[in-house]
Scaffold this motif. Sequence first.
Motif, short mmCIF file in Angstrom:
data_model
loop_
_atom_site.label_atom_id
_atom_site.label_comp_id
_atom_site.label_asym_id
_atom_site.label_seq_id
_atom_site.Cartn_x
_atom_site.Cartn_y
_atom_site.Cartn_z
N SER A 135 -6.97 4.83 -2.76
CA SER A 135 -6.05 5.76 -2.11
C SER A 135 -5.00 6.29 -3.08
O SER A 135 -4.54 7.43 -2.97
CB SER A 135 -5.35 5.07 -0.93
OG SER A 135 -6.27 4.66 0.04
N THR A 181 -8.82 -5.33 -0.28
CA THR A 181 -7.51 -4.70 -0.10
C THR A 181 -7.07 -4.02 -1.38
O THR A 181 -6.57 -2.88 -1.36
CB THR A 181 -6.47 -5.75 0.33
OG1 THR A 181 -6.86 -6.32 1.58
CG2 THR A 181 -5.09 -5.12 0.47
N GLU A 184 -9.20 -0.85 -1.86
CA GLU A 184 -8.87 0.22 -0.91
C GLU A 184 -7.58 0.92 -1.30
O GLU A 184 -7.48 2.16 -1.30
CB GLU A 184 -8.76 -0.35 0.50
CG GLU A 184 -8.43 0.70 1.55
CD GLU A 184 -8.27 0.11 2.94
OE1 GLU A 184 -7.82 0.84 3.84
OE2 GLU A 184 -8.57 -1.09 3.12
N ARG A 200 0.84 -1.21 0.00
CA ARG A 200 0.00 0.00 0.00
C ARG A 200 0.87 1.25 0.00
O ARG A 200 0.61 2.21 -0.76
CB ARG A 200 -0.92 0.01 1.22
CG ARG A 200 -1.84 1.23 1.27
CD ARG A 200 -2.72 1.22 2.52
NE ARG A 200 -3.66 2.33 2.47
CZ ARG A 200 -3.38 3.58 2.84
NH1 ARG A 200 -2.15 3.87 3.27
NH2 ARG A 200 -4.30 4.53 2.77
#
Length: 260
Positions: A60, A53, A56, A31
């Motif tokens: 972002s 996941t 998300e 991430r």
Amino acid sequence: MSETMTDNPYGDLFRLDGKRALLVGAGGIGREAALALAAHGARLVCADKDAATAEETAASAGGEALALDVTDRAAVQRAAGEVGPVDVLVLTAATNVRKPILDYAHEEFDRVVSLNLAATFTVLQAFGRGMVERGAGSIIVFSSVRGQVVEPGQSVYAATKAGAIQLVKTAAAEFGPAGVRVNAIAPGVVETPLTAQISADPDWYRAYATKGALGRWAKPSELAGAVVFLASEAASYVTGSTLMVDGGWTAVDGRFTPPT
């Protein structure tokens, strides 16, 4: 007359504008890598076995999400066709079963090898092929300090991480003539779900913290700079290398600090 910033060839050395990057393993370190790549101009495809996941992290980083199990060879081949050309490939996905060799079950061995080593080969082959055909690209595979040094209970994980380094070196040798760079990043101890067993034990946590030269664990964000470096033109002559981002873990001999 002094040189202006527009005349300085190093002003955009780490920029990734116009580059398309595929990140495989979108949680934790992945991430943060996605956010860093996006901050430097890359367009992201964030892949993870867990669709939530992937979504998300993609949200972002302003990118696309892809649900992908890299242990499924057919799925990886399909994804290579569906995703299309990528300029940067980052592979962070890994798992670990911490047990002595004599206690290891064959199913556990197969599970760790399947993700950490076999899937690395599958991803390198599937996406490296397109990069070689186009004559450009940067591939970044996450290994570990365990690819260099070991401790009890880390046999299979360490073997896969050492194997990943050798795959990286071989891919660098084979893909290099086409202009494709392949490198590894070897983190030390990082506060992620993979290390939750250790960080939950105060003595274990402290022992690991004091093993490195900096005396602490890393945050996932502290690996992001290495990813951007290897993805960018700043590393245009770097290939076949393993970049140790371990806080000095592999530089320090032993855990005792003698009087000086």
